[in-house]
Design a protein around this motif. Structure first.
Motif, mmCIF file in Angstrom:
data_model
loop_
_atom_site.group_PDB
_atom_site.id
_atom_site.type_symbol
_atom_site.label_atom_id
_atom_site.label_comp_id
_atom_site.label_asym_id
_atom_site.label_seq_id
_atom_site.Cartn_x
_atom_site.Cartn_y
_atom_site.Cartn_z
ATOM 1 N N HIS A 133 -10.544 3.283 -16.863
ATOM 2 C CA HIS A 133 -9.592 4.345 -17.222
ATOM 3 C C HIS A 133 -9.926 4.827 -18.625
ATOM 4 O O HIS A 133 -9.938 4.033 -19.571
ATOM 5 C CB HIS A 133 -8.166 3.792 -17.160
ATOM 6 N N ARG A 134 -10.221 6.108 -18.748
ATOM 7 C CA ARG A 134 -10.561 6.704 -20.043
ATOM 8 C C ARG A 134 -11.663 5.917 -20.741
ATOM 9 O O ARG A 134 -11.598 5.664 -21.944
ATOM 10 C CB ARG A 134 -9.311 6.799 -20.927
ATOM 11 N N GLY A 135 -12.663 5.536 -19.964
ATOM 12 C CA GLY A 135 -13.825 4.865 -20.522
ATOM 13 C C GLY A 135 -13.656 3.389 -20.819
ATOM 14 O O GLY A 135 -14.591 2.746 -21.322
ATOM 15 N N ARG A 136 -12.501 2.846 -20.515
ATOM 16 C CA ARG A 136 -12.245 1.425 -20.773
ATOM 17 C C ARG A 136 -12.126 0.665 -19.467
ATOM 18 O O ARG A 136 -11.597 1.186 -18.477
ATOM 19 C CB ARG A 136 -10.951 1.251 -21.566
ATOM 20 N N ASP A 137 -12.620 -0.582 -19.500
ATOM 21 C CA ASP A 137 -12.493 -1.455 -18.348
ATOM 22 C C ASP A 137 -11.125 -2.135 -18.349
ATOM 23 O O ASP A 137 -10.667 -2.624 -19.380
ATOM 24 C CB ASP A 137 -13.568 -2.548 -18.393
ATOM 25 N N PHE A 138 -10.519 -2.140 -17.172
ATOM 26 C CA PHE A 138 -9.254 -2.853 -16.997
ATOM 27 C C PHE A 138 -9.416 -3.856 -15.864
ATOM 28 O O PHE A 138 -9.966 -3.534 -14.801
ATOM 29 C CB PHE A 138 -8.118 -1.872 -16.702
ATOM 30 N N TRP A 139 -8.908 -5.072 -16.094
ATOM 31 C CA TRP A 139 -9.083 -6.172 -15.152
ATOM 32 C C TRP A 139 -7.744 -6.786 -14.771
ATOM 33 O O TRP A 139 -6.835 -6.886 -15.611
ATOM 34 C CB TRP A 139 -9.925 -7.271 -15.813
ATOM 35 N N GLY A 140 -7.658 -7.193 -13.532
ATOM 36 C CA GLY A 140 -6.557 -8.045 -13.140
ATOM 37 C C GLY A 140 -6.750 -9.424 -13.728
ATOM 38 O O GLY A 140 -7.799 -9.739 -14.307
ATOM 39 N N GLN A 141 -5.766 -10.276 -13.531
ATOM 40 C CA GLN A 141 -5.792 -11.587 -14.167
ATOM 41 C C GLN A 141 -6.669 -12.595 -13.432
ATOM 42 O O GLN A 141 -6.903 -13.662 -13.960
ATOM 43 C CB GLN A 141 -4.360 -12.155 -14.275
ATOM 44 N N GLY A 142 -7.164 -12.233 -12.280
ATOM 45 C CA GLY A 142 -7.994 -13.154 -11.512
ATOM 46 C C GLY A 142 -7.196 -13.989 -10.546
ATOM 47 O O GLY A 142 -6.102 -14.457 -10.877
ATOM 48 N N THR A 143 -7.753 -14.176 -9.381
ATOM 49 C CA THR A 143 -7.145 -15.058 -8.390
ATOM 50 C C THR A 143 -8.241 -15.973 -7.861
ATOM 51 O O THR A 143 -9.341 -15.522 -7.561
ATOM 52 C CB THR A 143 -6.453 -14.257 -7.272
ATOM 53 N N GLN A 144 -7.930 -17.260 -7.778
ATOM 54 C CA GLN A 144 -8.955 -18.256 -7.477
ATOM 55 C C GLN A 144 -9.137 -18.432 -5.973
ATOM 56 O O GLN A 144 -8.161 -18.585 -5.226
ATOM 57 C CB GLN A 144 -8.579 -19.591 -8.102
ATOM 58 N N VAL A 145 -10.395 -18.426 -5.563
ATOM 59 C CA VAL A 145 -10.775 -18.684 -4.173
ATOM 60 C C VAL A 145 -11.664 -19.925 -4.155
ATOM 61 O O VAL A 145 -12.675 -19.978 -4.877
ATOM 62 C CB VAL A 145 -11.513 -17.476 -3.571
ATOM 63 N N THR A 146 -11.281 -20.893 -3.344
ATOM 64 C CA THR A 146 -12.081 -22.104 -3.197
ATOM 65 C C THR A 146 -12.379 -22.308 -1.724
ATOM 66 O O THR A 146 -11.454 -22.376 -0.910
ATOM 67 C CB THR A 146 -11.346 -23.336 -3.753
ATOM 68 N N VAL A 147 -13.662 -22.380 -1.405
ATOM 69 C CA VAL A 147 -14.095 -22.576 -0.023
ATOM 70 C C VAL A 147 -14.727 -23.957 0.078
ATOM 71 O O VAL A 147 -15.746 -24.236 -0.562
ATOM 72 C CB VAL A 147 -15.092 -21.497 0.412
ATOM 73 N N SER A 148 -14.119 -24.798 0.877
ATOM 74 C CA SER A 148 -14.632 -26.159 1.038
ATOM 75 C C SER A 148 -15.603 -26.230 2.209
ATOM 76 O O SER A 148 -15.452 -25.513 3.200
ATOM 77 C CB SER A 148 -13.470 -27.129 1.256
ATOM 78 N N SER A 149 -16.576 -27.091 2.062
ATOM 79 C CA SER A 149 -17.595 -27.218 3.130
ATOM 80 C C SER A 149 -17.172 -28.222 4.189
ATOM 81 O O SER A 149 -16.203 -28.937 4.035
ATOM 82 C CB SER A 149 -18.925 -27.631 2.501
#
Length: 114
Positions: A98-114
């Motif tokens: 937005h207007r040349g700036r990066d904006f990020w969400g806070q992150g959500t963790q994904v863990t995939v077990s084998s």
């Protein structure tokens, strides 16, 4: 600009998850949206993009398994992830510029077990 991601969790290999990102304080329909991820000890990488006119692009590693979509009525972007692999493990971030700036969400963790 505010981005609020949700939907991460623990899933077995081969399973599915749906991530969502609620966006506010911009005219959402006018913006391209992305999902990035960052695995432990690795750089953040682009996973998928959806443009304002609904064109999509994917990293080779997720093509055919992930689907990015957007809801311009609810101002949300989603990432449907299927056939998950342990290498999909990481923190997932929604992103826009937005207007040349990066904006990020806070992150959500994904863990995939084998």
């Amino acid at each position: 600009v505010q981005l609020q991601a949700s939907g991460g969790g623990l899933v077995q290999s081969g399973g599915s998850l749906r991530l969502s990102c609620a966006v506010s304080r911009i005219m959402f329909r006018s913006y391209d949206m992305d999902w990035y991820r960052q695995a432990p000890g690795r750089q953040r990488e682009l996973v998928a993009t959806i443009t304002s006119d609904f064109n999509t692009n994917y990293a080779d590693s997720v093509k055919g398994r992930f689907i990015i979509s957007r809801d311009n009525f609810a101002d949300m972007v989603h990432l449907e992830m299927s056939s998950l692999k342990p290498e999909d493990t990481g923190d997932y971030y929604c992103h826009t510029v937005h207007r040349g700036r990066d904006f990020w969400g806070q992150g959500t963790q994904v863990t995939v077990s084998s």
